[in-house]
Design a protein around this motif. Structure first.
Motif, mmCIF file in Angstrom:
data_model
loop_
_atom_site.group_PDB
_atom_site.id
_atom_site.type_symbol
_atom_site.label_atom_id
_atom_site.label_comp_id
_atom_site.label_asym_id
_atom_site.label_seq_id
_atom_site.Cartn_x
_atom_site.Cartn_y
_atom_site.Cartn_z
ATOM 1 N N LYS A 57 17.142 -4.162 -7.025
ATOM 2 C CA LYS A 57 17.852 -2.961 -6.597
ATOM 3 C C LYS A 57 16.961 -2.090 -5.712
ATOM 4 N N ARG A 58 17.580 -1.163 -5.031
ATOM 5 C CA ARG A 58 16.856 -0.237 -4.158
ATOM 6 C C ARG A 58 15.775 0.526 -4.933
ATOM 7 N N ASN A 59 16.075 0.922 -6.156
ATOM 8 C CA ASN A 59 15.116 1.714 -6.934
ATOM 9 C C ASN A 59 14.258 0.845 -7.868
ATOM 10 N N ASP A 60 14.346 -0.460 -7.704
ATOM 11 C CA ASP A 60 13.541 -1.406 -8.495
ATOM 12 C C ASP A 60 13.543 -2.731 -7.748
ATOM 13 N N CYS A 61 12.653 -2.849 -6.775
ATOM 14 C CA CYS A 61 12.706 -3.966 -5.831
ATOM 15 C C CYS A 61 11.404 -4.766 -5.835
ATOM 16 N N TRP A 62 11.490 -5.983 -6.370
ATOM 17 C CA TRP A 62 10.362 -6.904 -6.329
ATOM 18 C C TRP A 62 10.732 -8.048 -5.399
ATOM 19 N N ILE A 63 9.728 -8.579 -4.707
ATOM 20 C CA ILE A 63 9.953 -9.749 -3.864
ATOM 21 C C ILE A 63 8.838 -10.764 -4.099
ATOM 22 N N ILE A 64 9.119 -11.994 -3.725
ATOM 23 C CA ILE A 64 8.144 -13.081 -3.824
ATOM 24 C C ILE A 64 7.796 -13.507 -2.409
ATOM 25 N N ILE A 65 6.498 -13.601 -2.138
ATOM 26 C CA ILE A 65 6.018 -14.111 -0.851
ATOM 27 C C ILE A 65 4.916 -15.115 -1.159
ATOM 28 N N LYS A 66 5.173 -16.364 -0.807
ATOM 29 C CA LYS A 66 4.212 -17.439 -1.043
ATOM 30 C C LYS A 66 3.714 -17.444 -2.487
ATOM 31 N N ASP A 67 4.634 -17.418 -3.424
ATOM 32 C CA ASP A 67 4.346 -17.485 -4.864
ATOM 33 C C ASP A 67 3.525 -16.309 -5.392
ATOM 34 N N ARG A 68 3.524 -15.214 -4.660
ATOM 35 C CA ARG A 68 2.893 -13.977 -5.118
ATOM 36 C C ARG A 68 3.999 -12.929 -5.266
ATOM 37 N N VAL A 69 3.896 -12.107 -6.300
ATOM 38 C CA VAL A 69 4.943 -11.136 -6.607
ATOM 39 C C VAL A 69 4.496 -9.740 -6.172
ATOM 40 N N TYR A 70 5.407 -9.030 -5.513
ATOM 41 C CA TYR A 70 5.124 -7.700 -5.001
ATOM 42 C C TYR A 70 6.215 -6.736 -5.451
ATOM 43 N N ASP A 71 5.808 -5.565 -5.917
ATOM 44 C CA ASP A 71 6.757 -4.500 -6.246
ATOM 45 C C ASP A 71 6.788 -3.568 -5.035
ATOM 46 N N VAL A 72 7.801 -3.732 -4.203
ATOM 47 C CA VAL A 72 7.902 -2.962 -2.961
ATOM 48 C C VAL A 72 8.814 -1.748 -3.093
ATOM 49 N N THR A 73 9.158 -1.396 -4.315
ATOM 50 C CA THR A 73 10.059 -0.268 -4.549
ATOM 51 C C THR A 73 9.653 0.992 -3.764
ATOM 52 N N PRO A 74 8.366 1.389 -3.793
ATOM 53 C CA PRO A 74 8.004 2.617 -3.067
ATOM 54 C C PRO A 74 8.168 2.501 -1.551
ATOM 55 N N TYR A 75 8.273 1.274 -1.050
ATOM 56 C CA TYR A 75 8.336 1.057 0.399
ATOM 57 C C TYR A 75 9.768 0.898 0.911
ATOM 58 N N VAL A 76 10.724 0.678 0.034
ATOM 59 C CA VAL A 76 12.106 0.385 0.453
ATOM 60 C C VAL A 76 12.643 1.435 1.421
ATOM 61 N N GLU A 77 12.480 2.703 1.102
ATOM 62 C CA GLU A 77 13.020 3.768 1.956
ATOM 63 C C GLU A 77 12.265 3.899 3.278
ATOM 64 N N GLU A 78 11.014 3.439 3.324
ATOM 65 C CA GLU A 78 10.210 3.534 4.543
ATOM 66 C C GLU A 78 10.353 2.308 5.436
ATOM 67 N N HIS A 79 10.948 1.250 4.931
ATOM 68 C CA HIS A 79 11.026 -0.018 5.657
ATOM 69 C C HIS A 79 11.688 0.184 7.019
ATOM 70 N N PRO A 80 10.978 -0.131 8.105
ATOM 71 C CA PRO A 80 11.535 0.076 9.446
ATOM 72 C C PRO A 80 12.812 -0.727 9.713
ATOM 73 N N GLY A 81 12.979 -1.820 8.994
ATOM 74 C CA GLY A 81 14.174 -2.642 9.167
ATOM 75 C C GLY A 81 15.326 -2.205 8.289
ATOM 76 N N GLY A 82 15.229 -1.022 7.718
ATOM 77 C CA GLY A 82 16.296 -0.497 6.870
ATOM 78 C C GLY A 82 16.494 -1.333 5.621
#
Length: 120
Positions: A57-82
């Protein structure tokens, strides 16, 4: 006038001595830290794909990149690609992350959000 110049020179010389003493003090502390003290190695936390999938979700956003896990929640609103960052929230974002739309600085930035490894 000579007295003022003398005071300024005295001030500059004392400042140089203080800075040099501080550098020595810092170097001594670095030597103490590096002297045969055991270094605690922290193993990264691991997450299953289903655990990561819960954070989609927007307020709880984790992603996987090359088998590494990232919590990008604080970055969602700043993401240049919306909201494009949410397309793979809770899932593998490797392909999107390495797409042509990202500047090279994003490869350094992502490490700020690293929380662990994907459990296989």
């Amino acid at each position: 006038m000579i007295a003022v110049i003398g005071l300024l020179l005295g001030f500059l010389v004392s400042a140089l001595f203080l800075l040099q003493g501080k550098r020595r003090s810092n170097a001594d502390q670095d030597k103490k830290r590096s002297s045969n003290e055991p270094v605690e190695v922290v193993k990264p936390k691991s997450y299953s794909k289903s655990e990561v999938a819960e954070h989609n979700k927007r307020n709880d956003c984790w992603i996987i990149i090359k088998d590494r896990v990232y919590d990008v929640t604080p970055y969602v609103e700043e993401h240049p690609g919306g909201d494009a960052i949410l397309d793979h929230a809770g899932d593998d974002s490797t392909d999107g992350f390495f797409g042509p739309q990202h500047a090279t600085r994003v490869f350094d930035m992502i490490e700020d959000f690293y929380i662990g490894e994907l459990r296989k």
